[in-house]
Write a protein that holds these residues in place. Structure first.
Motif, PDB file in Angstrom:
ATOM      1  N   ALA A   1      -5.575 -36.169   7.043  1.00 53.40           N
ATOM      2  CA  ALA A   1      -5.012 -34.781   6.656  1.00 53.40           C
ATOM      3  C   ALA A   1      -5.618 -33.713   6.872  1.00 53.40           C
ATOM      4  O   ALA A   1      -4.958 -32.769   7.432  1.00 53.40           O
ATOM      5  N   GLY A   2      -6.694 -33.578   6.414  1.00 51.69           N
ATOM      6  CA  GLY A   2      -7.540 -32.289   6.671  1.00 51.69           C
ATOM      7  C   GLY A   2      -7.578 -31.862   8.321  1.00 51.69           C
ATOM      8  O   GLY A   2      -7.491 -30.664   8.672  1.00 51.69           O
ATOM      9  N   GLN A   3      -7.933 -32.862   9.076  1.00 52.28           N
ATOM     10  CA  GLN A   3      -8.026 -32.506  10.462  1.00 52.28           C
ATOM     11  C   GLN A   3      -6.688 -32.182  11.068  1.00 52.28           C
ATOM     12  O   GLN A   3      -6.459 -31.288  11.785  1.00 52.28           O
ATOM     13  N   GLN A   4      -5.571 -32.802  10.597  1.00 53.78           N
ATOM     14  CA  GLN A   4      -4.250 -32.427  11.109  1.00 53.78           C
ATOM     15  C   GLN A   4      -3.965 -30.788  10.468  1.00 53.78           C
ATOM     16  O   GLN A   4      -3.361 -30.162  11.156  1.00 53.78           O
ATOM     17  N   GLN A   5      -4.207 -30.513   9.530  1.00 60.11           N
ATOM     18  CA  GLN A   5      -4.260 -29.388   8.925  1.00 60.11           C
ATOM     19  C   GLN A   5      -4.928 -28.210   9.771  1.00 60.11           C
ATOM     20  O   GLN A   5      -4.326 -27.215   9.836  1.00 60.11           O
TER      21      GLN A   5
ATOM     22  N   GLU B   1      -6.128 -28.438  12.669  1.00 61.65           N
ATOM     23  CA  GLU B   1      -5.361 -28.322  14.032  1.00 61.65           C
ATOM     24  C   GLU B   1      -4.137 -27.694  14.027  1.00 61.65           C
ATOM     25  O   GLU B   1      -3.899 -26.729  14.990  1.00 61.65           O
ATOM     26  N   GLY B   2      -3.342 -27.690  13.038  1.00 63.30           N
ATOM     27  CA  GLY B   2      -2.058 -26.993  12.816  1.00 63.30           C
ATOM     28  C   GLY B   2      -2.304 -25.502  12.721  1.00 63.30           C
ATOM     29  O   GLY B   2      -1.803 -24.742  12.969  1.00 63.30           O
ATOM     30  N   GLN B   3      -3.361 -25.186  11.919  1.00 63.75           N
ATOM     31  CA  GLN B   3      -3.654 -23.683  11.728  1.00 63.75           C
ATOM     32  C   GLN B   3      -4.314 -23.273  13.079  1.00 63.75           C
ATOM     33  O   GLN B   3      -4.005 -22.025  13.640  1.00 63.75           O
ATOM     34  N   GLN B   4      -5.112 -24.022  13.732  1.00 65.51           N
ATOM     35  CA  GLN B   4      -5.564 -23.538  15.103  1.00 65.51           C
ATOM     36  C   GLN B   4      -4.372 -23.369  15.973  1.00 65.51           C
ATOM     37  O   GLN B   4      -4.222 -22.067  16.771  1.00 65.51           O
ATOM     38  N   GLU B   5      -3.572 -24.079  16.031  1.00 64.45           N
ATOM     39  CA  GLU B   5      -2.493 -23.931  16.880  1.00 64.45           C
ATOM     40  C   GLU B   5      -1.428 -22.588  16.500  1.00 64.45           C
ATOM     41  O   GLU B   5      -0.984 -22.077  17.317  1.00 64.45           O
ATOM     42  N   GLN B   6      -1.589 -22.367  15.271  1.00 65.09           N
ATOM     43  CA  GLN B   6      -0.514 -21.331  14.961  1.00 65.09           C
ATOM     44  C   GLN B   6      -1.062 -19.956  15.335  1.00 65.09           C
ATOM     45  O   GLN B   6      -0.514 -19.132  15.711  1.00 65.09           O
TER      46      GLN B   6
ATOM     47  N   LYS C   1     -10.016 -41.805   1.187  1.00 70.65           N
ATOM     48  CA  LYS C   1     -11.029 -40.873   1.926  1.00 70.65           C
ATOM     49  C   LYS C   1     -10.509 -40.531   3.446  1.00 70.65           C
ATOM     50  O   LYS C   1     -10.567 -39.836   3.942  1.00 70.65           O
ATOM     51  N   ILE C   2     -10.171 -41.725   3.985  1.00 69.78           N
ATOM     52  CA  ILE C   2      -9.766 -41.915   5.446  1.00 69.78           C
ATOM     53  C   ILE C   2      -8.463 -40.787   5.626  1.00 69.78           C
ATOM     54  O   ILE C   2      -8.438 -40.016   6.355  1.00 69.78           O
ATOM     55  N   ILE C   3      -7.625 -41.184   4.652  1.00 76.81           N
ATOM     56  CA  ILE C   3      -6.609 -40.399   4.677  1.00 76.81           C
ATOM     57  C   ILE C   3      -6.578 -39.005   4.361  1.00 76.81           C
ATOM     58  O   ILE C   3      -6.007 -38.113   5.230  1.00 76.81           O
TER      59      ILE C   3
END
Length: 74
Positions: A49-53, A55-60, A43-45
């Motif tokens: 991973a969801g947070q990273q995804q 953040e990546g979408q926001q940066e794009q 669940k933590i992983i």
């Protein structure tokens, strides 16, 4: 990090190779703790991973300030 599954495996292995009755320990609780720990880690992983995804979408979707102003360093 605690490893209940590893402890259960060690106890079960010792129990198999020895005839010492004092080493005959029920590992059911350790196995349950191991499963619970694995579930929490998954669940933590997934959360990370969801947070990273996200953040990546926001940066794009954002254009860096230097590109908006026509300045680009390379």
């Amino acid at each position: 990090m605690p490893d209940p599954d590893g402890a259960a495996i060690l106890i079960e292995s010792l129990s198999k190779i020895t005839e010492n009755e004092s080493l005959k320990i029920d590992t059911h609780e350790l196995r349950e703790q191991g499963a619970s720990l694995r579930s929490r880690m998954e669940k933590i992983i997934q959360s990370y991973a969801g947070q990273q995804q996200q953040e990546g979408q926001q940066e794009q979707g954002q254009t860096p300030k230097s590109m908006r102003e026509g300045i680009m360093y390379g």
